[in-house]
Design an enzyme around this catalytic site. Structure first.
Site, mmCIF file in Angstrom:
data_model
loop_
_atom_site.group_PDB
_atom_site.id
_atom_site.type_symbol
_atom_site.label_atom_id
_atom_site.label_comp_id
_atom_site.label_asym_id
_atom_site.label_seq_id
_atom_site.Cartn_x
_atom_site.Cartn_y
_atom_site.Cartn_z
ATOM 1 N N LYS A 1 34.008 31.284 25.103
ATOM 2 C CA LYS A 1 32.551 31.489 25.112
ATOM 3 C C LYS A 1 32.055 32.044 23.771
ATOM 4 O O LYS A 1 30.883 31.887 23.429
ATOM 5 C CB LYS A 1 32.141 32.405 26.263
ATOM 6 N N SER B 1 30.173 36.941 31.392
ATOM 7 C CA SER B 1 31.056 35.772 31.405
ATOM 8 C C SER B 1 30.474 34.689 32.307
ATOM 9 O O SER B 1 31.141 34.171 33.202
ATOM 10 C CB SER B 1 32.470 36.152 31.866
ATOM 11 N N SER C 1 38.093 32.339 29.061
ATOM 12 C CA SER C 1 36.681 32.601 28.775
ATOM 13 C C SER C 1 36.401 33.130 27.375
ATOM 14 O O SER C 1 35.226 33.226 26.998
ATOM 15 C CB SER C 1 36.110 33.592 29.800
#
Length: 480
Positions: free
Chosen positions: A141, A318, A138
């Protein structure tokens, strides 16, 4: 002419009233969400101290200004400040001595990438495997956020509209890919595009035209390609469509894994039909997929929050669904299809245009759920430095959206309590099976903002790996 909700009219008036004061801070970029206090304090720290007598020719008869109170915190140094000042310089040797033994922790797997830089000067303070492209989970991102802000700007809003159909008595709900769209009267995640308000405005327009019964179509054709991520049906992400309310969640959750709708577009249209019915407009038959006419004037429109707010929400929690939506809008703004393939082409190109080295990178999605994603620790710190650049205010939400260690989002329970990094560190986490990562910023003891990224592969267990990453980040916060 499309109908505009009351709150939009109020917002226009408020913006007009704030225009004069906004002009004085426009150069510093967006100041939304109440998270720009540090930047205001930084700007104030470079100016004259309040209360001091700054004039030298004032008549002697005038009273002298009261002395300024001493500063509570040292101001963040501007770029170039302290050049040659050893007291203010980061001790790279001490930082390396602190990080190397921590990086050797077996809990961090068999492959590690690390990068620490001074955001003000771009100086590399520490690196190990910093150019090796690895699966970031993640932390990708951060790249999705930077690319979308560069492509669209922080004030961009995403529209969901209702247009007349091709034949009388038919209307079409047109999805614009707003990941904040909600069918709830009070959305768990806060402000966003509202199907409730859209239904009220649509019903008002229809009744004004003498219509109280319609057939409903829905258009989700903005996105193309497969709606399912390569991981398939998964509680971490709904099928990716341009018309999805509440991220396809059946409950009041707004983050975390939960079983999702398998056809978000249809379910959103059904929810909209029910909302119209509650407002005295009967919807005949089942909503059916349709194509809105090009250039059709909307009967009603609802807007997402500004992109800056979506980016901050995505990073803090997230949020995979927001990430995939922002990646598709980046593709659209770049002339690529709004699909996984289009994302793969567009995101890297947008980042390269920012002047960062994307060699070896691959962007198979926007969320980081794909193991095919590849970025380096050096790329992540370069993007964080770009977001801190005073010449790039449009990228600031990349920093302000990062969770705060010990306080918010996915870092609420990490580096918390007595940790020296609590409250000083902001970072994006990344977790897949065998993959753990952490990338963000921290203010070091000299007052400098440092960017760091730690990527790992083949980690035996997530818990010990996260603790190892937290120790590395805390060391960046304390070593100087």
């Amino acid at each position: 002419m499309p109908l505009v909700k009351t709150w939009q009219l109020i917002a226009v008036s408020a913006v007009a009233g704030l225009a004069l004061s906004a002009a004085t801070v426009a150069a510093a970029g967006p100041w939304d969400s109440g998270q720009r206090k540090a930047e205001r304090d930084k700007a104030a720290s470079w100016g004259r101290t309040g209360g001091a007598d700054h004039g030298t020719d004032a008549p002697a008869a005038l009273p002298q200004a009261a002395p300024s109170a001493p500063g509570v915190l040292a101001g963040v140094r501007p770029a170039g400040a302290g050049s040659g000042d050893q007291a203010g310089a980061v001790d790279s040797a001490a930082l390396a001595a602190a990080l190397r033994p921590l990086l050797a922790d077996p809990a961090l797997g068999t492959v590690r990438g690390a990068s620490v830089i001074d955001t003000a000067t771009g100086q590399v303070l520490f690196e190990a495997g910093a150019r090796e492209a690895m699966t970031p989970a993640s932390t990708i991102k951060i790249a999705t956020a930077a690319a979308s802000l560069a492509a669209l700007g922080p004030d961009h809003r995403i529209r969901t509209t209702v247009t007349p159909g091709a034949e009388p008595g038919r209307i079409i709900l047109v999805g614009g890919g707003d990941p904040s769209l909600t069918a709830k009267k009070k959305a768990p995640a806060g402000s966003g595009g509202s199907l409730v308000a859209l239904a009220a405005d649509t019903a008002q327009a229809l009744k004004a035209a003498g219509t109280d019964s319609v057939a409903l179509g829905y258009d989700d054709s903005l996105y193309t390609g497969p709606v399912l991520h390569q991981i398939g049906n998964n509680p971490n992400l709904a099928p990716v469509t341009a018309l999805t309310a509440d991220e396809g969640r059946p409950d009041n959750s707004f983050s975390g894994p939960v079983k999702r709708s398998q056809d978000p577009s249809r379910d959103t249209a059904r929810a909209f039909a029910a909302l119209l019915g509650e407002r005295g407009v009967k919807v005949t038959g089942e909503p059916a997929r349709a194509k809105a006419a090009t250039g059709a004037v909307p009967l009603a429109t609802t807007l997402s929050p500004p992109l800056a707010g979506l980016v901050e929400r995505m990073l803090t929690h997230s949020d995979n669904d927001i990430a995939e939506a922002l990646a598709r809008h980046t593709a659209l703004a770049s002339g690529a299809p709004a699909s996984f393939d289009g994302v793969a082409r567009a995101v890297g190109a947008r980042l390269a245009a920012l002047g960062v080295d994307t060699a070896g990178s691959r962007f198979a999605d926007g969320s980081g759920l794909a193991r095919a994603d590849k970025v380096s620790a050096g790329l992540l710190t370069a993007l964080l430095a770009k977001a801190a650049d005073p010449q790039r205010p449009e990228l600031r939400p990349v920093l302000t959206g990062l969770p705060v260690a010990g306080f918010t989002g996915t870092l609420r329970t990490r580096n918390s309590g007595a940790s020296p990094a609590a409250g000083l560190l902001r970072a994006k986490t990344g977790t897949l099976s065998g993959v753990n990562s952490l990338a963000g910023t921290v203010v070091d003891p000299t007052g400098r903002l440092l960017a760091f990224a730690f990527l790992t592969a083949n980690t035996p267990e997530p818990g010990p790996a996260e603790k190892g990453l937290d120790k590395l980040a805390a060391a960046v916060a304390t070593a100087s």
